[in-house]
Structures are given as C-alpha cells and as structure tokens.
Enzyme design. Sequence first.
Site: not given
Ligand code: GLP
Length: 233
Positions: A142, A137, A67, A135
């Site tokens: 989302e 995702h 992403d 959340n």
């Molecule tokens: C963001 C990134 C995702 C990632 C997610 C979780 O949305 N775009 O690719 O998996 O956050 O992030 P973290 O591992 O920092 O909690």
Amino acid sequence: MNIKYFENKEEMIGVAANLLITEIKRNPKLLLCAATGSSPLELYGNLAKNSMTNNNLYRQLRIVKLDEWLGLKDLRGSCEAYLQQELLKPLGISKENYIAFDAQTQDPKEECLRIQDQLKINGSIDICVLGLGKNGHLGFNEPGLVLEPNCHIAQLTTQSQHHHMVAEEEQKPKFGITLGMKDIVDSKRILLIVSGKEKELAKRELFSGKINTQCPASLLWLHNNVDCFVLNE
Ligand code: GLP
C-alpha cells in the site's frame, strides 16, 4: 517500461496470453507470480482455454500467490478461491507446484517467514503478473512513506478494503498479507495489466515516470523488463 495501449480488451488479453505462453514454452518449469482481481481475470481464462488442448505445457509450471486478505469470514472472496477456480484447477497445477499464503492462518507473521523461505528455495520469480490498484498499490504493498521489501502483513487502506473481491464481507478486512516490493522487482520479467475503472489517478502517478512510495507501482520504473499493458477505457 514498455507501455502498450489497447482499445480492445480481447486484443490486450490475447497479446498478454501469447507473452506468457511463449515464456512457459521456453521454460516449462517457470515460477509465475499471480495477482488476483479483475485485471488478469480474462488472461487466466485464456490460459485455461489453451490448457484444454495443450495441458502438457502446464504440467511443471510453478505458481506463487501474490497476496491474500486476512481474517475473511467468507473465503469465497479470498485470493485463494479465485486462483483455485481461475488458474490452478483449470491448468492442473499440483500442490507441490504451488506456493501460497494460507488465507486462514492463525499466525500471519510465521506465514510471512514460511513464504519468504519458499521463495528462497524456489529461486526468484520468472514472470510476475500484476494488476494496478486504484491507489497505485501492487499486491497489498500500500502507498506510504516507506515500503516493505519482503513478505509482510499490510494494513489495508480504505480503498483496498472496498475492493470488489470482499464486497460481501460486512466487516471489511483490516489486514492483508503480501509479497514485498523487493520480491516483486526481483522478478525476471513483469507484466502489469492496467484495466478497470477509477484508475486515472494511479495511472497519472505511474506514467509520470517519477518514483514515489505513495504510488508503489512506480517502483517498476527501476526494473528493466516490464511490459505494461493498458486498456483505454
Ligand atoms: C487487490 C488484489 C491485487 C490486485 C489489485 C487490483 O488488491 N489483492 O492482487 O492486483 O486488487 O485489482 P483489480 O484488478 O480488480 O483492480
């Protein structure tokens, strides 16, 4: 879902790295989908270290970016900058072996079509490395009443807009671009890394075992080859 709990991050990352390295040895050309954020950061560091003595292993590896934020002023917070620094440069991944949404695209819709096409040409993802959003995702899929199957532009939730990767952005990005849920669950194997603070609610939703579009990660219960590594914090 094969859920494994770890008390120690180093141990978790070691096991995750072994899993990836074993898969890459079995199929050096595999297509790996890479999330960003803090969850897989040390895992990529571990692969980078491994590549110092084992660089040939990664020569044919193909990577797809999960992403990307849209409309960032400072590209240092982009998923692109992160992956270049943590994974692509250390492993020496060539341009030809890298599929990625352009963080500066002026035409995100077209960009979705381009990446969808690339996925079609390259075949489905062999191993998908994911982090769990606060959340629930996955990528920028989302929570919502419905989820998108394929590459799409996502309206970001306030929680995602406050992710630490974009902490420096005064004007928080409103949209992201992401592979869709079908692109993810079409992967042959999935590794979900659950670590980081404020994930309690998402964990509760996910580990309830119920499938709920308000917790996109819960769709992984439909897949029969998911390893979920959870760091007890
Ligand atoms: C963001 C990134 C995702 C990632 C997610 C979780 O949305 N775009 O690719 O998996 O956050 O992030 P973290 O591992 O920092 O909690």
